[in-house]
Design an enzyme around this catalytic site. Structure first.
Site, PDB file in Angstrom:
ATOM      1  N   ASN A   1       0.690  -1.281  -0.092  1.00  0.00           N
ATOM      2  CA  ASN A   1      -0.122   0.047   0.124  1.00  0.00           C
ATOM      3  C   ASN A   1       0.733   1.316  -0.157  1.00  0.00           C
ATOM      4  O   ASN A   1       0.547   2.307  -0.461  1.00  0.00           O
ATOM      5  CB  ASN A   1      -1.084   0.008   1.182  1.00  0.00           C
ATOM      6  CG  ASN A   1      -0.173  -0.245   2.637  1.00  0.00           C
ATOM      7  OD1 ASN A   1       0.842  -0.721   2.845  1.00  0.00           O
ATOM      8  ND2 ASN A   1      -0.830   0.604   3.493  1.00  0.00           N
TER       9      ASN A   1
ATOM     10  N   GLY B   1       2.215  -5.746   7.568  1.00  0.00           N
ATOM     11  CA  GLY B   1       1.504  -6.489   6.858  1.00  0.00           C
ATOM     12  C   GLY B   1       0.563  -6.842   7.572  1.00  0.00           C
ATOM     13  O   GLY B   1      -0.028  -5.994   8.927  1.00  0.00           O
ATOM     14  N   SER B   2       0.053  -7.939   7.440  1.00  0.00           N
ATOM     15  CA  SER B   2      -1.529  -8.341   8.232  1.00  0.00           C
ATOM     16  C   SER B   2      -1.006  -9.101   9.636  1.00  0.00           C
ATOM     17  O   SER B   2      -0.018  -9.635   9.918  1.00  0.00           O
ATOM     18  CB  SER B   2      -2.216  -9.459   7.439  1.00  0.00           C
ATOM     19  OG  SER B   2      -1.561 -10.420   7.480  1.00  0.00           O
TER      20      SER B   2
ATOM     21  N   VAL C   1      -0.125 -12.990   9.015  1.00  0.00           N
ATOM     22  CA  VAL C   1       1.235 -13.218   8.462  1.00  0.00           C
ATOM     23  C   VAL C   1       2.269 -12.688   9.628  1.00  0.00           C
ATOM     24  O   VAL C   1       3.226 -13.357   9.808  1.00  0.00           O
ATOM     25  CB  VAL C   1       1.343 -12.477   7.159  1.00  0.00           C
ATOM     26  CG1 VAL C   1       2.832 -12.721   6.591  1.00  0.00           C
ATOM     27  CG2 VAL C   1       0.477 -12.900   6.221  1.00  0.00           C
TER      28      VAL C   1
ATOM     29  N   GLU D   1       4.298  -3.931  12.493  1.00  0.00           N
ATOM     30  CA  GLU D   1       3.074  -2.970  12.099  1.00  0.00           C
ATOM     31  C   GLU D   1       2.119  -3.954  11.401  1.00  0.00           C
ATOM     32  O   GLU D   1       2.502  -4.652  10.194  1.00  0.00           O
ATOM     33  CB  GLU D   1       3.541  -1.849  11.436  1.00  0.00           C
ATOM     34  CG  GLU D   1       4.396  -0.918  12.188  1.00  0.00           C
ATOM     35  CD  GLU D   1       4.097  -0.510  13.683  1.00  0.00           C
ATOM     36  OE1 GLU D   1       2.742  -0.188  13.643  1.00  0.00           O
ATOM     37  OE2 GLU D   1       4.865   0.095  14.259  1.00  0.00           O
TER      38      GLU D   1
ATOM     39  N   CYS E   1      -3.284   1.802   6.612  1.00  0.00           N
ATOM     40  CA  CYS E   1      -3.456   1.134   8.103  1.00  0.00           C
ATOM     41  C   CYS E   1      -4.005   1.907   8.994  1.00  0.00           C
ATOM     42  O   CYS E   1      -4.744   1.505  10.064  1.00  0.00           O
ATOM     43  CB  CYS E   1      -2.333   0.464   8.487  1.00  0.00           C
ATOM     44  SG  CYS E   1      -0.732   1.496   8.500  1.00  0.00           S
TER      45      CYS E   1
ATOM     46  N   GLU F   1       8.657   2.973  14.716  1.00  0.00           N
ATOM     47  CA  GLU F   1       9.246   3.169  13.572  1.00  0.00           C
ATOM     48  C   GLU F   1       9.447   4.559  13.388  1.00  0.00           C
ATOM     49  O   GLU F   1       8.567   5.278  13.995  1.00  0.00           O
ATOM     50  CB  GLU F   1       8.450   2.377  12.406  1.00  0.00           C
ATOM     51  CG  GLU F   1       8.537   1.237  12.461  1.00  0.00           C
ATOM     52  CD  GLU F   1       8.156   0.396  11.062  1.00  0.00           C
ATOM     53  OE1 GLU F   1       8.910   0.275  10.251  1.00  0.00           O
ATOM     54  OE2 GLU F   1       6.963   0.289  10.896  1.00  0.00           O
TER      55      GLU F   1
END
Length: 480
Positions: free
Chosen positions: A148, A227-228, A231, A249, A283, A461
């Site tokens: 994204n 990501g999700s 995962v 994240e 997100c 981050e």
């Protein structure tokens, strides 16, 4: 465009069986890319490990100069890279170019941070003994990045890693390999021109097996993943099992609270921006809007009117305000959640329709779903598309309680003219980032980024916080 890996300072060609498609026109192949795997990750880690001693011990001016040169080149190529990003990911040209410029500023920012690995001098309790702390590089970092923000997120992971003397192996998302490859080429050109050690930045293209190989690899000292949740859990467990550093994240289901005293026009504009721009593929998007009963119906009507007026179209069309979903999988997921919300009792006020435009693409009209219950899946699970749900509440206290429900805690917002409620909300909402009278989406590149609960794990981050993850502390005592 046939893409290569970058390993050990050189492009490494291979067969390219996989395709990245233009989501605005799925008849167009943007690039083909190789099926990397464990062997390529092994080679990349070997190259990064070999480069680490010289890079970590190099003058911070060299690291600063390299990052500064990358930032300068990103600025120079912003128009072309923005077009490539828009073609490959589907966000509008303006959004894509803005993302490239953000990546440029991230590299420039960390060029300034490279000489600033701060330490402390301390008084020892023992006479004749000096005590000090130092920050030093950790080793090889594995970076697993999403589609994204396919140049900004690699930038905000790779730039601090390199700035503080680490080396990198990166695996970009399957949907957006071309823009990641373009960034890698710029980094490699800067490294070559400054005679930096070969292998400081390695790109391995491929699908899920590459990420798994990075998480499992004993030569990687730390893994940064975006990501999700599903995962992320696998990546985190694999990395932590061998005691690697982990930073993750993993998305959000971000609440935006609209109180009855809010300026209605401002509230609608904030919800529109946070919920639908960038095709809702952020997100930090305002995907659930919690509205006090006194203005709920007027707010929903006004937001629906603004959503209907948004121009959905191809990414490179200058009139487009909302581009396509980035992939067929994401498009189908968006449509699924709209249908699911209705099945569970939500009222579809507008949108949610698949659109047929001049060229085949993953187009859906922005969807607004009202009269939802907090327990519905539409309010508990991340959709990651232009889909906004509303929940009606009777008080600020009820709104705060609902905002704190669920397993996510990335970003949260409130729109109000009450300083009392704004102060209470920012102190008591369970989120890593809080926006008062602003969209939940939209953060600065020099400010720490991250959430609570299931949204994030490990150090923050971006900005000054990045030094925590990408360096380790050493305490040194010295006596005569």
């Amino acid at each position: 465009m046939q893409l290569t890996h970058f390993i050990g300072g050189k492009p490494v060609a291979a067969d390219t069986p996989f395709e990245s498609l233009n989501p605005s026109n799925t008849d167009e192949i943007v690039a083909t890319y190789p099926a990397g795997g464990a062997a390529e990750v092994d080679a990349a880690v070997e190259a990064a490990t070999a480069a680490f001693p010289a890079w970590s011990q190099a003058s911070p001016e060299l690291r600063s100069d390299l990052l500064d040169r990358v930032g300068t080149e990103l600025f120079a190529q912003a128009a072309a890279l923005g077009e490539l990003l828009a073609r490959e990911e589907g966000k509008t040209r303006a959004e894509a170019t803005g993302e490239v410029l953000r990546a440029a500023r991230i590299f420039k920012y960390f060029a300034g941070e490279a000489p600033r690995r701060h330490g402390q001098t301390l008084e020892s309790t023992r006479p004749g003994v000096d005590a000090a702390t130092y920050r030093e590089a950790v080793g090889v970092f594995g970076l697993i990045t999403p589609w994204n923000f396919p140049i900004a997120i690699p930038a905000w992971k790779a730039a601090p890693a390199l700035a503080f003397g680490n080396t990198v192996v990166i695996k970009p998302a399957n949907a957006t390999p071309a823009i990641a490859h373009a960034l890698a080429a710029i980094i490699h050109e800067a490294a070559d021109s400054l005679k930096a050690p070969a292998g400081i930045f390695n790109l391995v293209l491929g699908q899920g097996g590459v990420g798994a190989a990075i998480a499992d690899h004993p030569g990687i000292a730390g893994v940064s993943f975006t990501g999700s949740q599903a995962v992320g859990a696998k990546v985190g467990m694999a990395a932590m099992a061998r005691q690697a550093r982990v930073q993750m994240e993993m998305g959000g289901k971000n609440p935006l609270v609209i109180l009855a005293d809010a300026d209605l026009d401002k509230a609608v504009a904030i919800a529109l921006d946070g919920g639908f721009f960038q095709t809702g593929q952020r997100c930090t998007a305002s995907s659930r809007v919690i509205v006090e009963d006194a203005i709920h119906d007027r707010f929903v009507a006004a937001l629906a009117e603004r959503a209907r007026a948004l121009k959905v179209g191809a990414a490179l069309d200058p009139d487009t305000q909302v581009g396509p979903a980035a992939s067929e999988q994401q498009f189908e997921q968006n449509r699924h959640y709209v249908e699911l919300a209705q099945q569970e009792g939500g009222r579809l006020v507008t949108g949610g329709e698949a659109l047929r435009l001049a060229a085949p693409g993953y187009y859906m009209s922005p969807a607004l779903i009202a009269d939802t219950d907090p327990a519905m899946r539409i309010n508990q699970e991340e959709v990651f598309g232009p889909v906004v749900s509303t929940v009606r509440v009777n008080s600020y206290e009820e709104a705060l309680a609902l905002a704190n429900q669920g397993n996510f805690g990335l970003s949260a917002g409130i729109v109000t003219t009450s300083l009392k409620h704004a102060r209470h909300f920012r102190r008591n909402v369970r989120a890593g980032m809080v926006m008062v009278n602003l969209p939940t989406a939209g953060v600065d590149y020099h400010v720490p980024f991250g959430g609570t609960r299931g949204s994030s794990y490990g150090p923050r981050e971006q900005g000054f916080a990045a030094v925590e993850f990408y360096t380790q502390m050493k305490t040194v005592y010295t006596a005569d």
